[in-house]
Design an enzyme around this catalytic site. Structure first.
Site, PDB file in Angstrom:
ATOM      1  N   ASP A 187       0.836  -1.209   0.000  1.00  0.00           N
ATOM      2  CA  ASP A 187       0.000   0.000   0.000  1.00  0.00           C
ATOM      3  C   ASP A 187       0.872   1.262   0.000  1.00  0.00           C
ATOM      4  O   ASP A 187       1.980   1.259   0.530  1.00  0.00           O
ATOM      5  CB  ASP A 187      -0.926  -0.021   1.218  1.00  0.00           C
ATOM      6  CG  ASP A 187      -2.116   0.920   1.052  1.00  0.00           C
ATOM      7  OD1 ASP A 187      -2.367   1.380  -0.080  1.00  0.00           O
ATOM      8  OD2 ASP A 187      -2.790   1.201   2.072  1.00  0.00           O
TER       9      ASP A 187
ATOM     10  N   ASN B 233     -10.904  -2.842  -5.715  1.00  0.00           N
ATOM     11  CA  ASN B 233     -10.107  -1.902  -6.517  1.00  0.00           C
ATOM     12  C   ASN B 233     -10.717  -1.610  -7.896  1.00  0.00           C
ATOM     13  O   ASN B 233     -10.347  -0.632  -8.547  1.00  0.00           O
ATOM     14  CB  ASN B 233      -8.661  -2.399  -6.682  1.00  0.00           C
ATOM     15  CG  ASN B 233      -7.817  -2.254  -5.426  1.00  0.00           C
ATOM     16  OD1 ASN B 233      -6.928  -3.072  -5.162  1.00  0.00           O
ATOM     17  ND2 ASN B 233      -8.069  -1.217  -4.628  1.00  0.00           N
TER      18      ASN B 233
END
Ligand code: IPE
Ligand code: IPE
Ligand code: MG
Length: 259
Positions: A26, A74
């Site tokens: 991330d 996502n």
């Protein structure tokens, strides 16, 4: 009192090194924003980190590495970012397959990969076929992965097996049900690392990580290095995994087994 089901540790007892490290990569977007660059630049740099960390994992002697590369959630990002991520994935697989073969790393995936674009699916198939025979190191890419969709897929497959008479409902146990998860042939992760300072799991390996150690690193993924991975492993080695038992019990068992 009935005996509680005991989670099977994938890491050998007394071993300081995790057998299976899973990483929530991330911080690509923030890395780019800090430099006034488009988010996709962060993802590009993130791919370079992926290559470095695959090597580092091998060099450190960690046998299984799972990388959370794209979640089911996502798809909700802007279309151009999703398109760019798929393009990068295709580029990575094209470029990396030879290296994986050279380094004897088997590639596997977890997630609803059948929903990925055809070009990506084809590259995945090529890479997985070329590396299928390797047993020393395994790289697992979590693609279009979500722990909740995994449970739904597993429950559906399990129900179909029961209906077909291949499984008996009365024999249901974690050992039988877990064979229907995407991770059927993989050991549970010992260590889950999330970069970028976020301290959440974001739908990643919720069941398999039941007894994993978690380490949250403030480093943004494009800046994450082999040294950061080694630091996380060292921290992992200092922790005591108790699996519901007491520290004293573990110490007693340790002295008994070392005698
Ligand atoms: C991780 O970086 C990559 C993916 C989720 C594909 P992000 O893109 O989530 O980066 P931040 O969280 O916006 O910084
Ligand atoms: C998790 O990161 C997914 C991947 C690393 C592929 P996100 O950046 O998508 O997670 P949230 O949205 O911050 O929880
Ligand atoms: Mg993020």
């Amino acid at each position: 009192m009935p005996a509680a089901s005991s989670p099977v540790p994938s890491q050998p007892k007394g071993s300081a090194l995790p057998t299976h490290v899973a990483i929530i990569m991330d911080g690509n977007g923030r890395w780019a924003r800090q430099r006034g660059l488009p988010r996709i630049e962060g993802h590009r740099r993130g791919v370079e980190t992926v290559r470095a960390i695959i090597d580092a994992t091998r060099e450190l002697g960690i046998r299984y590495l799972t990388l959370y590369a794209f979640s089911v959630e996502n798809w909700n990002r802007p279309q151009d970012e999703v398109g760019a991520l798929m393009g990068l994935l295709e580029y990575f697989l094209k470029r990396e397959t030879k290296t994986l073969v050279k380094n004897r790393v088997r590639l596997l995936t977890i997630g609803r990969t059948h929903e990925l674009p055809a070009v990506v699916r084809n590259q995945l198939e090529v890479a997985m076929k070329a590396t299928a025979k390797f047993t020393e190191n395994t790289l697992v890419l979590a693609l279009n992965y979500g722990a909740r969709t995994e449970v739904v897929d597993a429950a559906r497959a399990y129900a179909a097996a029961v209906a077909a008479g291949k499984e008996k409902l009365n024999d249901s146990s974690w050992a039988t049900f877990s064979r229907y998860l995407y991770t059927a042939d993989l050991p549970d992760p010992d260590l889950v690392i999330r970069t970028s300072g976020e301290t959440r799991v974001s739908n990643f390996l919720l069941l398999q990580g039941a007894y994993a150690e978690f380490i949250f690193s403030p480093v943004l993924w494009p800046d994450f290095t082999k040294a950061d991975l080694a630091t996380a492993c060292a921290e992992f080695g200092r922790r005591e995994r108790r699996y519901g038992q007491t520290s004293e019990q573990l110490k007693l068992a340790g002295t008994a087994s070392s005698r």
